[in-house]
Write an enzyme that holds these catalytic residues in place. Structure first.
Site, PDB file in Angstrom:
ATOM      1  N   MET A  34       0.696  -1.395   0.122  1.00 43.85           N
ATOM      2  CA  MET A  34      -0.074   0.090   0.170  1.00 43.85           C
ATOM      3  C   MET A  34       0.743   1.125   0.056  1.00 43.85           C
ATOM      4  SD  MET A  34      -3.486  -0.656   1.985  1.00 43.85           S
ATOM      5  CE  MET A  34      -2.867  -0.699   3.696  1.00 43.85           C
ATOM      6  N   GLY A  35       2.202   1.034  -0.603  1.00 45.52           N
ATOM      7  CA  GLY A  35       2.972   2.265  -0.421  1.00 45.52           C
ATOM      8  C   GLY A  35       3.323   2.589   0.852  1.00 45.52           C
ATOM      9  N   LEU A  37       6.669   2.949   1.513  1.00 47.17           N
ATOM     10  CA  LEU A  37       7.520   1.685   1.612  1.00 47.17           C
ATOM     11  C   LEU A  37       8.793   2.026   2.596  1.00 47.17           C
ATOM     12  CD1 LEU A  37       8.129   1.164  -1.946  1.00 47.17           C
ATOM     13  CD2 LEU A  37       6.483   0.288  -0.445  1.00 47.17           C
ATOM     14  N   GLU A  39      11.829  -0.340   5.062  1.00 45.43           N
ATOM     15  CA  GLU A  39      12.778  -1.479   4.858  1.00 45.43           C
ATOM     16  C   GLU A  39      12.204  -2.434   5.053  1.00 45.43           C
ATOM     17  OE1 GLU A  39      16.509  -3.178   4.185  1.00 45.43           O
ATOM     18  OE2 GLU A  39      15.708  -1.042   4.082  1.00 45.43           O
ATOM     19  N   GLY A  40      11.161  -2.687   5.608  1.00 43.80           N
ATOM     20  CA  GLY A  40      10.522  -4.193   5.610  1.00 43.80           C
ATOM     21  C   GLY A  40       9.887  -4.462   4.321  1.00 43.80           C
ATOM     22  N   HIS A  41       9.377  -3.491   3.398  1.00 46.95           N
ATOM     23  CA  HIS A  41       9.080  -3.510   2.052  1.00 46.95           C
ATOM     24  C   HIS A  41      10.110  -3.954   1.237  1.00 46.95           C
ATOM     25  CE1 HIS A  41       5.588  -0.817   3.594  1.00 46.95           C
ATOM     26  NE2 HIS A  41       4.749  -1.907   2.914  1.00 46.95           N
ATOM     27  N   GLY A 152       4.980 -10.296   3.865  1.00 48.61           N
ATOM     28  CA  GLY A 152       5.522 -10.312   5.030  1.00 48.61           C
ATOM     29  C   GLY A 152       4.935 -11.211   6.225  1.00 48.61           C
ATOM     30  N   LYS A 154       4.627 -10.456   9.233  1.00 51.59           N
ATOM     31  CA  LYS A 154       4.139  -9.651  10.257  1.00 51.59           C
ATOM     32  C   LYS A 154       2.527  -9.569  10.204  1.00 51.59           C
ATOM     33  CE  LYS A 154       3.626  -4.933   9.808  1.00 51.59           C
ATOM     34  NZ  LYS A 154       2.221  -4.915  10.099  1.00 51.59           N
ATOM     35  N   ASP A 155       1.927  -9.574   9.020  1.00 52.05           N
ATOM     36  CA  ASP A 155       0.422  -9.615   9.038  1.00 52.05           C
ATOM     37  C   ASP A 155       0.122 -11.069   8.881  1.00 52.05           C
ATOM     38  OD1 ASP A 155      -0.499  -6.857   8.669  1.00 52.05           O
ATOM     39  OD2 ASP A 155       1.100  -6.910   7.211  1.00 52.05           O
TER      40      ASP A 155
END
Length: 283
Positions: A34-35, A37, A39-41, A152, A154-155
């Site tokens: 979802m933009g 962005l 470091e995780g993305h 990821g 995380k979700d």
């Protein structure tokens, strides 16, 4: 040396770009975002590049997964900065549709899932959420037709829901989950972290610390109820309002009675100030 990615904003442009990418039978990885962005993305993008010869990143703030009282209007949007970061990662194609492209006038279809989507975790607090997620991800999968899609961990409930959907609907996409990207103090990277005040940001790593302590207690033989109670106490003591802290089967997200019923995943959601954070770890 970085190169500017192709940017598609309409479906015909996307199809032309994908035809070009696939001209030499390239494998395609999709990283849905979802933009805003961070470091995780970008870590997901790097994992995608290791697994496929071409990488597509979608940027779309999906209105159908936000409830009226949530932060759709204020959700961070950083298009130019996002493109610069993706260029530095040598992404091949950015798919950036607007809402009318994704949901044109008269749009009347929705993908609804059961199983992990009705686990009593995020769906209990955000009952609208997974209908929006599965519909938009289903559309992204049919639009891009990737070989693999990178999400990821995380979700984590979302990862399980999307994996189930892709399998059940024979979408031909292999969904791959990547370990949560964290700051040095353990806080899971999230676009919503920008909402945290300085004081809240200092307190926020307690969420991850409580997960680690709870997991350690379970591995040492504590009963689930006692370990979760201890973890919840740590979370609330740090200033959070707890939505849930649960031990679930890592594949089905079904409740479990003991670690022996595993593999086990600990999942948490809590609010600090006006910001709601989620996290999870394996036991």
């Amino acid at each position: 040396m970085s190169r500017t990615p192709i940017v598609a904003r309409t479906l015909p442009a996307l199809r032309r770009a994908l035809d070009t990418l696939r001209a030499r039978k390239a494998t395609v990885a999709l990283v849905p975002t979802m933009g805003a962005l961070h470091e995780g993305h970008l870590s997901l993008v790097r994992q995608a590049k290791r697994r496929a010869s071409k990488v597509v990143v979608s940027i779309f703030v999906n209105p159908t997964q936000f409830a009226p009282n949530e932060d759709f209007g204020s959700y961070p949007r950083t298009w130019k900065a996002d493109l610069a970061k993706l260029a530095a990662e040598n992404v091949d194609l950015v798919w950036g549709p607007d809402a009318k492209t994704m949901y044109p006038p008269g749009f009347a279809s929705k993908i609804l899932t059961e199983g992990p989507a009705l686990a009593g975790l995020e769906d209990r607090f955000r009952p609208h959420f997974f209908g929006g997620v599965t519909t938009v991800v289903g559309k992204l999968f049919t639009q891009v037709r990737p070989d693999i899609a990178i999400f990821g961990e995380k979700d984590f409930q979302q990862l399980r829901v999307v994996t189930q959907m892709a399998r059940d609907l024979d979408l031909g996409v292999k969904v791959i989950g990547i370990a949560t990207s964290r700051e040095r103090d353990g806080l899971a990277r999230s676009s919503r972290n920008v909402y945290l005040s300085d004081e809240e940001r200092r307190a926020a790593p307690a969420l991850y610390r409580s997960l680690k302590e709870t997991a350690g207690r379970l591995r040492d033989g504590d009963k689930i109820k006692a370990a979760l109670a201890g973890g919840a106490k740590l979370i609330t003591a740090a200033g959070f309002e707890l939505d849930y802290l649960e031990a679930r089967h890592a594949e089905t997200l079904a409740p479990i009675r003991s670690v022996a019923d595993g593999p086990v995943r600990l999942l948490v959601a809590a609010r600090i100030g006006t910001t709601r954070l989620i996290d999870n770890i394996a036991v």
